[in-house]
Structures are given as structure tokens and as C-alpha cells.
Design an enzyme around this catalytic site. Sequence first.
Site, mmCIF file in Angstrom:
data_model
loop_
_atom_site.group_PDB
_atom_site.id
_atom_site.type_symbol
_atom_site.label_atom_id
_atom_site.label_comp_id
_atom_site.label_asym_id
_atom_site.label_seq_id
_atom_site.Cartn_x
_atom_site.Cartn_y
_atom_site.Cartn_z
ATOM 1 C CG ASN A 73 -2.002 1.286 1.372
ATOM 2 O OD1 ASN A 73 -1.651 2.169 0.688
ATOM 3 N ND2 ASN A 73 -2.598 1.016 2.070
ATOM 4 N NE ARG A 96 -6.007 2.427 0.003
ATOM 5 C CZ ARG A 96 -6.083 2.833 0.772
ATOM 6 N NH1 ARG A 96 -4.635 3.609 1.117
ATOM 7 N NH2 ARG A 96 -7.064 4.076 0.615
ATOM 8 C CG HIS A 131 -12.449 3.936 2.859
ATOM 9 N ND1 HIS A 131 -13.747 4.857 3.190
ATOM 10 C CD2 HIS A 131 -11.437 4.598 3.072
ATOM 11 C CE1 HIS A 131 -12.525 5.712 3.790
ATOM 12 N NE2 HIS A 131 -11.549 5.306 4.580
ATOM 13 C CG HIS A 170 -14.279 2.417 6.163
ATOM 14 N ND1 HIS A 170 -13.176 1.605 5.960
ATOM 15 C CD2 HIS A 170 -13.178 3.127 6.456
ATOM 16 C CE1 HIS A 170 -12.073 2.198 5.772
ATOM 17 N NE2 HIS A 170 -11.857 2.980 6.808
ATOM 18 N NE ARG A 210 -9.039 13.004 3.638
ATOM 19 C CZ ARG A 210 -9.450 10.930 3.623
ATOM 20 N NH1 ARG A 210 -10.869 10.975 3.378
ATOM 21 N NH2 ARG A 210 -8.388 10.684 2.791
ATOM 22 C CD GLU A 259 -8.940 -1.187 3.617
ATOM 23 O OE1 GLU A 259 -8.575 -0.665 4.814
ATOM 24 O OE2 GLU A 259 -9.440 0.464 2.998
HETATM 25 P P1 ADP Z 1 -7.365 5.297 8.498
HETATM 26 O O1 ADP Z 1 -8.346 5.752 7.875
HETATM 27 O O2 ADP Z 1 -5.867 5.800 8.367
HETATM 28 O O3 ADP Z 1 -6.984 3.334 8.028
HETATM 29 P P2 ADP Z 1 -8.150 3.982 10.753
HETATM 30 O O4 ADP Z 1 -8.727 3.297 10.362
HETATM 31 O O5 ADP Z 1 -6.632 3.722 11.472
HETATM 32 O O6 ADP Z 1 -7.528 5.540 10.180
HETATM 33 O O7 ADP Z 1 -8.771 4.258 12.277
HETATM 34 C C1 ADP Z 1 -7.644 5.736 12.366
HETATM 35 C C2 ADP Z 1 -8.502 6.328 14.186
HETATM 36 O O8 ADP Z 1 -8.967 5.004 14.871
HETATM 37 C C3 ADP Z 1 -7.768 7.201 14.654
HETATM 38 O O9 ADP Z 1 -7.348 8.122 14.219
HETATM 39 C C4 ADP Z 1 -8.508 7.292 15.886
HETATM 40 O O10 ADP Z 1 -9.667 8.952 16.035
HETATM 41 C C5 ADP Z 1 -9.556 6.242 16.203
HETATM 42 N N1 ADP Z 1 -8.946 5.518 17.367
HETATM 43 C C6 ADP Z 1 -8.809 4.275 17.145
HETATM 44 N N2 ADP Z 1 -8.471 3.180 18.423
HETATM 45 C C7 ADP Z 1 -9.570 4.591 19.066
HETATM 46 C C8 ADP Z 1 -10.105 3.846 20.901
HETATM 47 N N3 ADP Z 1 -9.857 3.197 21.200
HETATM 48 N N4 ADP Z 1 -11.268 5.189 20.618
HETATM 49 C C9 ADP Z 1 -11.793 6.182 20.029
HETATM 50 N N5 ADP Z 1 -11.002 6.398 18.369
HETATM 51 C C10 ADP Z 1 -10.358 5.355 18.333
#
Ligand code: ADP
Length: 399
Positions: free
Chosen positions: A7, A91, A180, A208, A241, A384
Site C-alpha cells: 500500500n 492497493r 474504501h 467505515h 477532511r 483490506e
Molecule cells: P485510516 O483512515 O488512517 O486507515 P484508521 O481506520 O486506522 O484510519 O482509524 C484511525 C483512527 O481510529 C484514529 O484517528 C483514532 O481517532 C481512532 N481510534 C483508534 N483507537 C480508538 C479508540 N480506542 N477509541 C476511539 N477512537 C479510536
Amino acid sequence: MKILVLNCGSSSVKYKLIESENGNVLAEGGVEKIGLPDSFLKFKRPDGSKETITVSMPDHKEAVKNVLKILTDPKEGVIKSFDEIHAVGHRVVHGMEKFNKSVLITPEVIGKVKECYPVAPLHNPANITGIEAITDLIPGVPQVAVFDTAFHQTMPAKAFMYALPYEDYEKYGVRRYGFHGTSHRYVSRRACEFLGVPYEQQRIITCHIGNGGSITAIKDGISVDTSMGLTPTEGLMMGTRVGDVDPGALTYLMKCEGLDADGLGNVINKKSGVLGISGISSDMRDIEDAIAAGNERAKLAMDMYEYRILKYIGAYTAVLGGADIIVFTAGVGENSPELREAVCEKLAYMGITLDKEANRSRGKEVVISGADSKVKVVVIPTDEELVIAQDTAMIVGGK
Ligand code: ADP
């Protein structure tokens, strides 16, 4: 089959080496800060311990070279030579209307991915550098492209068109594509397996919710609408965003602040969303902490964030003529019982009840709706990379 999944982002490369037959992850890690003097490679060992190595990596080719080096390293590696890598799955972010499924990469495919550069100027060029690096470093290995947009190519025109002049669609491909897709495809199908119901006969809303976020309406296994558009900026409020906004507000802001297209792009992609409203962070964990400490703008950011999710679920329930399953996934969707509860309690009008005990779990496949709920609500951690590995294995002719 051992499949290397790559990726490639604008300054990063994430990788996983996956055994496609059983989904076992043999190795994983990534390179960050490509092009900067302090670029580094990090990887996870089979025992779970992590290592970071600082190496200067001026470009993606050097980054991929270091990934391959660590995979075959006599001490840290998991394979003896590149010959053990059967195929590489990439990806690829944007496929416009050119790709509605994953494909074997050929010079013609590369040409078409390059034709998508204008609508994905940061992502697609990075994806191509990864493909070219593999072509140079492991000549002859089959490569497959898996597109974020492909799953949504089934949307009907009434859902994907913007009410802009029709010629702008014809000339520039300005329409909604959605992103996504690999995640929405995986979690919707997996939710049905998990619940033991036929995928092709369900009305599913997949949420998502990560740093970027999108919601998709899936009818009988087909994406019929999704919240992201030409770019990943439309729809939900996200980490940085803006999501849905009056286009007139943007032209007004351009005039007020004397912004050009790049300047406005910076505001709507990097300075808005949860970060822009809270002034604190784009990370929902920081927002939850700030709310607990009484911060009003953090509370407003959370309220707006949840409200948008609620609105899209309502809209897609109407689109689908009701819903059978709602799925939560990605960073926030998998890990925030608070967010799931806040959303689900406002969906009581759909006959949804929540099993508060089940909802406490994080990052696990679980049904969180109550036994009497009219709609099943489930958490399905997304994967993914597994989908990319499986598509790749299937296309190159294995299992
Ligand atoms: P990306 O879009 O970068 O793939 P992810 O799906 O990895 O993002 O999500 C990242 C986000 O998940 C972080 O910015 C955070 O806000 C949120 N996150 C991760 N763990 C927790 C948690 N325990 N409680 C609330 N939010 C969380």
C-alpha cells in the site's frame, strides 16, 4: 501462495506478506517519511516485538528495496529469496470508470491508472511508483491492482452523478466514485458469513469510520450508494477532511481568504473536520479525553461527527427501503463503544436495540444489537490486505 501486499502512499509504504490459503500474516511493517533524511523502516516480528531502523530512502524504489531486504534478511527475514513471493498485490486508490474489479497489471493497465492521475494526484502516482519498483526489483513477478473505487462501480447514475453541467462528466469524469471499496466489500460479506445469512439477499449499511470515513448502502451484494465522491473529501466529517459542505461556502471562502485551488484543497483536506472544529486533534481518543476535561469545542466536534453518521444511516435506510444489517468498522468504528452507542440509541425508531454488554468489546467480531432488535448491528474489523491477497491469488491462478 505467499502474496506481498503493498500500500504505497505519497511518503509511505505499508506491507504485509500473507499466505493466501489461510490468511496467515507472515510479516508486516512499513516505511515512513520517504524522501526525508530521517526516513525509517519498521516491522513486527512473529513474536509481536517491533523494530524500527532509520535508513535514508530518497524514493519509493529505495523504500521497496528495503522492504524486500528485510523480508529476506538472514536474521529478521521470513523468506530465503524473492522466488518465494508468488505475486504482489497493490492497493490502487482511483480507477475511475476504467476498472470495476481487481486486474492483473499489464502495461495497458499502468497506462489507464496514469490516466486517473488528474483526479487522484497524490495517491495514484505513489501507487505506480510501487508497481514500477517491484517490476525493477523482482522482474517477472505477477502483480495485481486492487482498486478502492471498484466496488462502487455498481452505483446507479442517479446516485453517482453531480448536478453539474453534464459536459463536465463527459469531459473530465466529474462524478461520484466512492472509496474504501475493498473494506466495504470485505466487512459486508464477512458480516453475512458471521450472521449465517445469504449475502445476496440483504440490505446492508456499512460504516467505515476511521481517520477517513465513508458509509455505503449495499443491496443484494451490490453497492448502490456511498458517501465519498470524486475524491475522498465528500460525505462524513473526518479527522481532517470537511465532508459535505455547501459548494457556495467554498467559493465564498476562496474570495475572503484569497485562496487558489491548492490553498482551498489544503483547508478542506488537512485543516477541517474534527481537527478544524475542535482545534485540538484529528484523533478521536484525544477528543474523548478533551470532552471528559470539559472542552466545549471537542464536544461540538463529537456531536457533529455522530450527527453526520446518523444522517447517512437514515438516508441509506431510505435508499434501501429498510435495513437488515448495520456494520461498524475501521479505527473508530471498531474501537469506540461510546460512538456506537450514541448512534444506535438514536436509531430506536428503526426498531434497533443495543446489547450494552456486547457493545463494550473493541476490535472483535461481535453482534452488538439486542436479541429483539429489528436490525442486526455488528462490529467487523476490516482487513483490506487480506482481500488484496485473496484477489491477487485468484487472479494469478492459484486459490
Ligand atoms: P485510516 O483512515 O488512517 O486507515 P484508521 O481506520 O486506522 O484510519 O482509524 C484511525 C483512527 O481510529 C484514529 O484517528 C483514532 O481517532 C481512532 N481510534 C483508534 N483507537 C480508538 C479508540 N480506542 N477509541 C476511539 N477512537 C479510536
